[in-house]
Design an enzyme around this catalytic site. Sequence first.
Site, PDB file in Angstrom:
ATOM      1  N   GLU A   1      -2.266   1.356  -7.472  1.00  0.00           N
ATOM      2  CA  GLU A   1      -1.513   1.423  -6.215  1.00  0.00           C
ATOM      3  C   GLU A   1      -1.287  -0.014  -5.783  1.00  0.00           C
ATOM      4  O   GLU A   1      -2.189  -0.669  -5.265  1.00  0.00           O
ATOM      5  CB  GLU A   1      -2.289   2.231  -5.174  1.00  0.00           C
ATOM      6  CG  GLU A   1      -1.412   2.698  -4.009  1.00  0.00           C
ATOM      7  CD  GLU A   1      -1.512   1.782  -2.807  1.00  0.00           C
ATOM      8  OE1 GLU A   1      -0.720   0.811  -2.746  1.00  0.00           O
ATOM      9  OE2 GLU A   1      -2.353   2.028  -1.951  1.00  0.00           O
TER      10      GLU A   1
ATOM     11  N   CYS B   1      -0.486  -1.346   2.870  1.00  0.00           N
ATOM     12  CA  CYS B   1       0.447  -1.324   1.738  1.00  0.00           C
ATOM     13  C   CYS B   1       1.671  -0.481   2.050  1.00  0.00           C
ATOM     14  O   CYS B   1       2.799  -0.864   1.750  1.00  0.00           O
ATOM     15  CB  CYS B   1      -0.249  -0.780   0.485  1.00  0.00           C
ATOM     16  SG  CYS B   1      -1.590  -1.820  -0.125  1.00  0.00           S
TER      17      CYS B   1
END
Length: 470
Positions: free
Chosen positions: A244, A278
Amino acid sequence: MTTTTSTILESITVPADHGRAIPDAATRETIGHAPVHDPAHLDTLVRRARSAQPAWAALGHEERSRVLNAIATEIEASAEELAVILSREQGKPLDGPNARFEIGAAAVWTRSAADIPLEPEVVVDDGGQRAEVHHDPLGVVAAIGPWNWPVMIAVWQIAPALRMGNTVVLKPSEYTPLSVLALAEVYNRHLPEGVLSVIVADRGIGSALTKHPDVDKIMFTGSTATGRRIVEASASNLARLTLELGGNDAGIVLPGADVAAIADDLFWGIFINTGQTCAALKRLYVHDSVYDEVVDALAERARTMPMGNGLVPGNVLGPLQNQQQFDIVSRLVEDARAAGGRVVAGGEPAPELGPLFYRATVVADVEDGTSLVDEEQFGPAIPVLRYHEVDDAVRRANASEQGLGASVWSADRDEALAVAKRLAAGTVWINKHGTLDPRVPFGGTKASGYGQEFGVAGLKAVAAPKVIAY
């Protein structure tokens, strides 16, 4: 100011002459000293994880789920202690969608990993033959986490791995080791020795962990550049990967949007965790017909949202976690200003609050090609870009090499759905941004990584599929 005596903190820190000082993100005072491990310690932890894994796997899903549910209850019982450690080390306030929220989410995601059913899949059963797909443990999982949501993301990695019968060696960011050590201390009250270990060291040890011959799976959340190095390192042990990576998430506000109705969710989609997320909204494309209204709404909230030391009740925005990130945000805002961007809120540090505080910033009238638009700022600064045609907004939103998340904001659901289907991202939200559910798969596309977490997909990602045919 909220304070609490932390027996967990006392148990995880080491004497000053045996560790590394970890500063309070807001005040820069030393919270405690984290241990410093070396390559020999890494080998020991991986060897223990390998040794402990068969017995842990042999317990079966029902018992492992029982243990994880007990851990979730333990997290809830220790929630305030864990939240204070997290708030001080990472900087996020206790209040708002921050430290207490993160610890609560850690319990929720632990329970979800425990309780989601995963049955063998029957793929053929035609009377002549039957084929089933089962999911076995992989072995030893190396989990490498970031500093922005250190506790919650650690749980995203370790809870499904443990549920599926793997053991875990966890390496936290060197910026936030205490939060993760505290989480592991709570987990290990219920786990056999060697099932979950934490290696606290610099990035060199992290690289050695990804290359270790006894590691079967690597889970990493962090930058795209580091993710690429992990892909290269994994060639030596052929470890499976879940990555990720960075995100430069775009949002598109369509014509006719009800700005008053979406303004609060829009703000928090951008500024949650002071922008250090993020999957936060990083670039906002707004139709000309509502552009000024959106800019004004965001600026008003940016100017008035309480910012300060996370232990002070009422504060909901904190500092940048580290000097490097503070410098990045400062540079990107100054570049945008120099390129003709109009700073309508913030645009400067807040030294009266502490050395790493930067005011919530809204920059209007910027263009694609500006550094603040093209680079992931990972901080409290949003560029707002004007568009006239929806097709152009979609093209510009998709132009980034990254594709973690995106969002569409509209009063017309059908119109929003049509635009959402055209956006290149792992998740596209409508009239919200960055909201996650432990039952719903999450992962990126393009340079934002590959593999999925959460739900059934997340359990399968830390398992080895095995077909039994008869």
